[in-house]
Design an enzyme around this catalytic site. Structure first.
Site, PDB file in Angstrom:
ATOM      1  N   GLU A   1     -11.916  66.861  12.699  1.00 17.83           N
ATOM      2  CA  GLU A   1     -13.073  65.984  12.904  1.00 17.83           C
ATOM      3  C   GLU A   1     -14.300  66.787  13.304  1.00 17.83           C
ATOM      4  O   GLU A   1     -14.203  67.705  14.134  1.00 17.83           O
ATOM      5  CB  GLU A   1     -12.755  64.971  14.020  1.00 17.83           C
ATOM      6  CG  GLU A   1     -13.907  64.074  14.421  1.00 17.83           C
ATOM      7  CD  GLU A   1     -13.488  62.989  15.392  1.00 17.83           C
ATOM      8  OE1 GLU A   1     -12.558  63.216  16.181  1.00 17.83           O
ATOM      9  OE2 GLU A   1     -14.080  61.892  15.343  1.00 17.83           O
TER      10      GLU A   1
ATOM     11  N   HIS B   1     -18.247  54.492  19.237  1.00 20.68           N
ATOM     12  CA  HIS B   1     -18.183  53.846  17.912  1.00 20.68           C
ATOM     13  C   HIS B   1     -19.342  52.861  17.826  1.00 20.68           C
ATOM     14  O   HIS B   1     -19.308  51.805  18.441  1.00 20.68           O
ATOM     15  CB  HIS B   1     -16.845  53.138  17.721  1.00 20.68           C
ATOM     16  CG  HIS B   1     -16.808  52.373  16.437  1.00 20.68           C
ATOM     17  ND1 HIS B   1     -17.401  52.839  15.287  1.00 20.68           N
ATOM     18  CD2 HIS B   1     -16.280  51.176  16.128  1.00 20.68           C
ATOM     19  CE1 HIS B   1     -17.232  51.957  14.315  1.00 20.68           C
ATOM     20  NE2 HIS B   1     -16.558  50.937  14.802  1.00 20.68           N
TER      21      HIS B   1
ATOM     22  N   HIS C   1     -16.662  57.343  12.062  1.00 21.32           N
ATOM     23  CA  HIS C   1     -17.467  56.281  12.683  1.00 21.32           C
ATOM     24  C   HIS C   1     -18.855  56.784  13.049  1.00 21.32           C
ATOM     25  O   HIS C   1     -19.049  57.985  13.288  1.00 21.32           O
ATOM     26  CB  HIS C   1     -16.757  55.762  13.942  1.00 21.32           C
ATOM     27  CG  HIS C   1     -16.318  56.862  14.857  1.00 21.32           C
ATOM     28  ND1 HIS C   1     -17.030  57.231  15.969  1.00 21.32           N
ATOM     29  CD2 HIS C   1     -15.266  57.711  14.794  1.00 21.32           C
ATOM     30  CE1 HIS C   1     -16.424  58.253  16.556  1.00 21.32           C
ATOM     31  NE2 HIS C   1     -15.346  58.570  15.855  1.00 21.32           N
TER      32      HIS C   1
ATOM     33  N   ASP D   1     -18.032  64.527  19.089  1.00 19.30           N
ATOM     34  CA  ASP D   1     -16.653  64.098  18.886  1.00 19.30           C
ATOM     35  C   ASP D   1     -16.066  65.010  17.821  1.00 19.30           C
ATOM     36  O   ASP D   1     -16.466  64.942  16.663  1.00 19.30           O
ATOM     37  CB  ASP D   1     -16.654  62.630  18.433  1.00 19.30           C
ATOM     38  CG  ASP D   1     -15.264  62.086  18.171  1.00 19.30           C
ATOM     39  OD1 ASP D   1     -15.173  60.909  17.774  1.00 19.30           O
ATOM     40  OD2 ASP D   1     -14.284  62.836  18.355  1.00 19.30           O
TER      41      ASP D   1
ATOM     42  N   GLU E   1     -13.944  62.050  10.454  1.00 15.20           N
ATOM     43  CA  GLU E   1     -12.596  62.477  10.823  1.00 15.20           C
ATOM     44  C   GLU E   1     -11.615  61.969   9.770  1.00 15.20           C
ATOM     45  O   GLU E   1     -11.739  60.846   9.292  1.00 15.20           O
ATOM     46  CB  GLU E   1     -12.189  61.974  12.211  1.00 15.20           C
ATOM     47  CG  GLU E   1     -12.229  60.484  12.429  1.00 15.20           C
ATOM     48  CD  GLU E   1     -12.038  60.116  13.897  1.00 15.20           C
ATOM     49  OE1 GLU E   1     -10.990  60.435  14.491  1.00 15.20           O
ATOM     50  OE2 GLU E   1     -12.958  59.494  14.465  1.00 15.20           O
TER      51      GLU E   1
ATOM     52  N   ASP F   1      -8.326  66.352  20.466  1.00 14.37           N
ATOM     53  CA  ASP F   1      -9.530  65.589  20.146  1.00 14.37           C
ATOM     54  C   ASP F   1     -10.256  65.299  21.459  1.00 14.37           C
ATOM     55  O   ASP F   1      -9.797  64.502  22.263  1.00 14.37           O
ATOM     56  CB  ASP F   1      -9.124  64.277  19.457  1.00 14.37           C
ATOM     57  CG  ASP F   1     -10.310  63.550  18.861  1.00 14.37           C
ATOM     58  OD1 ASP F   1     -10.087  62.641  18.033  1.00 14.37           O
ATOM     59  OD2 ASP F   1     -11.463  63.869  19.218  1.00 14.37           O
TER      60      ASP F   1
HETATM   61  O1  HZT Z   1     -10.362  55.128  16.540  1.00 11.62           O
HETATM   62  S1  HZT Z   1     -11.551  54.602  17.138  1.00 11.62           S
HETATM   63  O2  HZT Z   1     -11.374  53.610  18.141  1.00 11.62           O
HETATM   64  C1  HZT Z   1     -12.524  53.979  15.915  1.00 11.62           C
HETATM   65  C2  HZT Z   1     -13.183  52.806  15.933  1.00 11.62           C
HETATM   66  C3  HZT Z   1     -13.863  52.548  14.729  1.00 11.62           C
HETATM   67  C4  HZT Z   1     -13.754  53.537  13.825  1.00 11.62           C
HETATM   68  S2  HZT Z   1     -12.805  54.779  14.463  1.00 11.62           S
HETATM   69  N1  HZT Z   1     -12.292  55.887  17.825  1.00 11.62           N
HETATM   70  C5  HZT Z   1     -13.314  55.624  18.822  1.00 11.62           C
HETATM   71  C6  HZT Z   1     -12.737  55.964  20.183  1.00 11.62           C
HETATM   72  C7  HZT Z   1     -12.160  54.947  20.925  1.00 11.62           C
HETATM   73  C8  HZT Z   1     -11.653  55.247  22.180  1.00 11.62           C
HETATM   74  C9  HZT Z   1     -11.687  56.547  22.662  1.00 11.62           C
HETATM   75  F1  HZT Z   1     -11.171  56.828  23.853  1.00 11.62           F
HETATM   76  C10 HZT Z   1     -12.244  57.579  21.896  1.00 11.62           C
HETATM   77  C11 HZT Z   1     -12.762  57.275  20.643  1.00 11.62           C
HETATM   78  C12 HZT Z   1     -12.432  57.039  16.994  1.00 11.62           C
HETATM   79  C13 HZT Z   1     -11.996  58.274  17.710  1.00 11.62           C
HETATM   80  N2  HZT Z   1     -10.977  58.363  18.553  1.00 11.62           N
HETATM   81  C14 HZT Z   1     -10.959  59.664  18.939  1.00 11.62           C
HETATM   82  N3  HZT Z   1     -11.923  60.345  18.306  1.00 11.62           N
HETATM   83  N4  HZT Z   1     -12.581  59.448  17.542  1.00 11.62           N
HETATM   84 MN    MN Z   2     -13.985  60.078  16.264  1.00 10.17          MN
HETATM   85 MN    MN Z   3     -12.335  62.350  18.024  1.00 10.04          MN
HETATM   86 MN    MN Z   4      -9.736  57.111  17.089  1.00 10.76          MN
END
Ligand code: HZT
Ligand code: MN
Ligand code: MN
Ligand code: MN
Length: 382
Positions: A363, A229, A221, A152, A256, A141
């Site tokens: 995703e 996000h 998101h 993303d 995702e 990812d």
């Molecule tokens: O899980 S999340 O924190 C989220 C917040 C609310 C709904 S989904 N996140 C956002 C994120 C947070 C930190 C990162 F370093 C990278 C992304 C989704 C995600 N993670 C990987 N790909 N997409």
């Molecule tokens: Mn994401």
């Molecule tokens: Mn992602």
């Molecule tokens: Mn995430």
């Protein structure tokens, strides 16, 4: 993936492949709700959409970088590879094909390579020598950003064909979510449709039939400029959110989905590698000098984009310097912990289901355009 005159392995920046040409569009679909059918032909909608061409061009360029970087990664991801080496090579190719340039162009967030029961937000910290195994299920990812517009997108790697139903369930569930997305689509209807697709599959393993569950506390998101996000979460199960929440024209979403043979629920566990400055963090007076220096390094190098510990220690430039051996700071952890404790930086620890279970993810990033929707990160791989 030798297309558009790109070399194999790819070394030409994507921007240089399309001089004077439009970047490739993603998969374009009509908005699904009948009430929105007028949008495909309305002149007023089209003229409003033409005003967004510069934005779409940046997002499409970043999506082409994502496709070329992931095709390159897929060519070398094999059992026996050290995850730290895989992330380094993938990230350097990301920087190279996107013509990295400060906060304007670069990596969108750390390269997730979460294994097995870990669903997301794992990338090796310095000193982590984890090696990819034949029976691992790895979620890759990563992000690409141009002017803060983040792509993303993620896929799952498994070498053992026993996991095929697991990967198929989540790949089809993400496609279901993408099909239901559109203007005025209710987020909770999308979640319900995703779960129905996902849980219609089962996994035969070790002579047992395992049910495949959607992970009910993981979400897609909305995405904003420099904000991975942006506030709306897209559920992947029934009753996953407020009934009134819908997708709106002009929004960009990451759709995702995650499946699991475990509980279908994740907790934060293990050592944290992912960090991100809170988008709404105001000015907080800091006591520790090292915290002040680290925060100014983070503001300059990452801004409100997510980062990981490895990037604070990178050899070639960009790494965090204060007085220390050869001038490189090797003890940033105290300062990083302090920045988290005072609420400026948010840690994002690995998201884990139960040990011994297997999780998978796909995703895509989708633009909710006035006239249609565009799955901008779609490729011929997924
Ligand atoms: O899980 S999340 O924190 C989220 C917040 C609310 C709904 S989904 N996140 C956002 C994120 C947070 C930190 C990162 F370093 C990278 C992304 C989704 C995600 N993670 C990987 N790909 N997409
Ligand atoms: Mn994401
Ligand atoms: Mn992602
Ligand atoms: Mn995430």
């Amino acid at each position: 993936y030798v297309k558009y005159g790109q070399t194999e392995p790819p070394i030409i920046p994507v921007a240089d492949l399309f001089v004077g040409k439009e970047f490739p569009k993603g998969e374009i679909l009509p908005h699904p709700l009948p009430s929105q059918a007028f949008r495909e032909t309305s002149e007023e909608v089209r003229s409003r959409e033409r005003l967004q061409e510069d934005l779409y061009s940046k997002v499409r360029q970043a999506a082409e970088v994502h496709r070329q970087v992931r095709a390159y990664a897929q060519s070398f991801i094999k059992p026996g590879i050290k995850l730290a080496d895989m992330c380094r090579d993938l990230e350097n190719k990301n920087r190279e094909l996107n013509l990295e340039h400060g906060l304007e162009r670069g990596i969108g967030f750390p390269t997730g390579c979460s294994l097995n029961h870990v669903a997301a937000h794992y990338t090796p910290n310095p000193g982590d020598d984890t090696v990819l195994q034949h029976d691992d299920v790895m979620k890759v990812d990563f992000g690409v950003q141009i002017d803060g517009r983040i792509i993303d997108s993620a896929w799952t790697v498994a070498f053992n064909p026993v996991y095929d139903p697991l990967l198929q369930s989540v790949r089809e569930a993400t496609d279901t979510g993408l099909r239901h997305a559109g203007i005025d689509s209710r987020l909770c209807d999308i979640g319900e449709a995703i779960q129905e697709t996902m849980e219609s599959f089962e996994l035969e393993m070790g002579g047992k039939t395992l049910p495949i569950k959607a992970i009910r506390n993981l979400n897609g998101h909305s995405i904003g400029p420099y904000q991975i996000h942006a506030g709306k979460s897209v559920p992947i199960v029934k009753n996953g959110c407020e009934e009134s929440l819908v997708m709106e024209e002009g929004e960009i979403f990451a759709i995702e989905t995650f499946c699991s043979t475990g509980r279908g629920y994740v907790n934060e566990d293990m050592e944290c590698s992912h960090y991100m400055k809170r988008f709404d963090a105001g000015h907080v007076p800091l006591r520790m000098q090292s915290s002040k220096r680290l925060l100014s390094h983070i503001n300059k190098t990452f801004g409100t984009l997510a980062f990981c510990r490895r990037w604070l220690e990178r050899e070639d430039g960009g790494s965090f310097f204060v007085n220390g051996n050869n001038g490189r700071q090797t003890k940033y952890m105290g300062a990083l912990k302090n920045l988290c404790d005072v609420g400026i930086i948010q840690p994002y620890p690995p998201l884990c289901d139960t040990r011994g279970c297997f999780t998978a993810q796909y995703e895509h990033t989708i633009i909710i355009r006035p006239s249609c929707k565009e799955i901008v990160s779609r490729g011929d791989d997924y």
